[in-house]
Scaffold this motif. Sequence first.
Motif, PDB file in Angstrom:
ATOM      1  N   ASP A 183      44.648  47.883  50.286  1.00  0.00           N
ATOM      2  CA  ASP A 183      45.294  46.939  49.376  1.00  0.00           C
ATOM      3  C   ASP A 183      45.501  47.524  47.979  1.00  0.00           C
ATOM      4  O   ASP A 183      45.951  46.828  47.073  1.00  0.00           O
ATOM      5  CB  ASP A 183      44.468  45.653  49.267  1.00  0.00           C
ATOM      6  N   TYR A 187      41.918  39.152  43.180  1.00  0.00           N
ATOM      7  CA  TYR A 187      42.031  39.700  44.529  1.00  0.00           C
ATOM      8  C   TYR A 187      41.267  38.837  45.529  1.00  0.00           C
ATOM      9  O   TYR A 187      41.805  38.440  46.567  1.00  0.00           O
ATOM     10  CB  TYR A 187      41.507  41.139  44.543  1.00  0.00           C
ATOM     11  N   VAL A 224      36.950  45.797  47.288  1.00  0.00           N
ATOM     12  CA  VAL A 224      38.391  45.711  47.522  1.00  0.00           C
ATOM     13  C   VAL A 224      38.745  46.678  48.649  1.00  0.00           C
ATOM     14  O   VAL A 224      38.299  47.826  48.659  1.00  0.00           O
ATOM     15  CB  VAL A 224      39.185  46.060  46.245  1.00  0.00           C
ATOM     16  N   CYS A 283      42.822  35.466  46.015  1.00  0.00           N
ATOM     17  CA  CYS A 283      43.987  35.626  46.880  1.00  0.00           C
ATOM     18  C   CYS A 283      43.555  35.742  48.345  1.00  0.00           C
ATOM     19  O   CYS A 283      44.139  35.107  49.231  1.00  0.00           O
ATOM     20  CB  CYS A 283      44.765  36.870  46.440  1.00  0.00           C
ATOM     21  N   LYS A 284      42.543  36.561  48.619  1.00  0.00           N
ATOM     22  CA  LYS A 284      42.056  36.753  49.989  1.00  0.00           C
ATOM     23  C   LYS A 284      41.578  35.442  50.607  1.00  0.00           C
ATOM     24  O   LYS A 284      41.775  35.198  51.795  1.00  0.00           O
ATOM     25  CB  LYS A 284      40.931  37.796  50.029  1.00  0.00           C
ATOM     26  N   CYS A 334      47.408  40.569  49.455  1.00  0.00           N
ATOM     27  CA  CYS A 334      46.766  40.766  48.160  1.00  0.00           C
ATOM     28  C   CYS A 334      46.707  42.257  47.826  1.00  0.00           C
ATOM     29  O   CYS A 334      45.885  42.984  48.379  1.00  0.00           O
ATOM     30  CB  CYS A 334      45.357  40.193  48.181  1.00  0.00           C
ATOM     31  N   ASP A 335      47.581  42.694  46.959  1.00  0.00           N
ATOM     32  CA  ASP A 335      47.652  44.102  46.582  1.00  0.00           C
ATOM     33  C   ASP A 335      47.280  44.273  45.120  1.00  0.00           C
ATOM     34  O   ASP A 335      47.549  43.399  44.297  1.00  0.00           O
ATOM     35  CB  ASP A 335      49.063  44.654  46.795  1.00  0.00           C
ATOM     36  N   ILE A 336      46.691  45.423  44.814  1.00  0.00           N
ATOM     37  CA  ILE A 336      46.369  45.782  43.442  1.00  0.00           C
ATOM     38  C   ILE A 336      47.026  47.130  43.158  1.00  0.00           C
ATOM     39  O   ILE A 336      46.881  48.076  43.941  1.00  0.00           O
ATOM     40  CB  ILE A 336      44.849  45.884  43.217  1.00  0.00           C
TER      41      ILE A 336
END
Length: 85
Positions: free
Chosen positions: A62, A19, A58, A22-23, A29-31
Amino acid sequence: TVVSAMPTFSRAHEAIRLYFQCKKQQKICDIFVTGGDPAKNGTSEAEAMATSLTEMGVDSKDIYMEMKSKNTYQNAKFTAEMLQS
């Protein structure tokens, strides 16, 4: 037990690592966290994981939760439905 918690911890750790990686690249950026409440303790596995993820930085916007599943097959099935919609 510690043994059963370790796979969950390592998955969460890897999700957080990916995450933030990605950021840094300024991407979307999804979880997705999955799991119902098979033990009937009042909190789904997805909610518990989402809480842990937000406590570790987080952004809650997201995180997508699938909270109906009671087993691994349903985790995959219901998450696939979420991804298709």
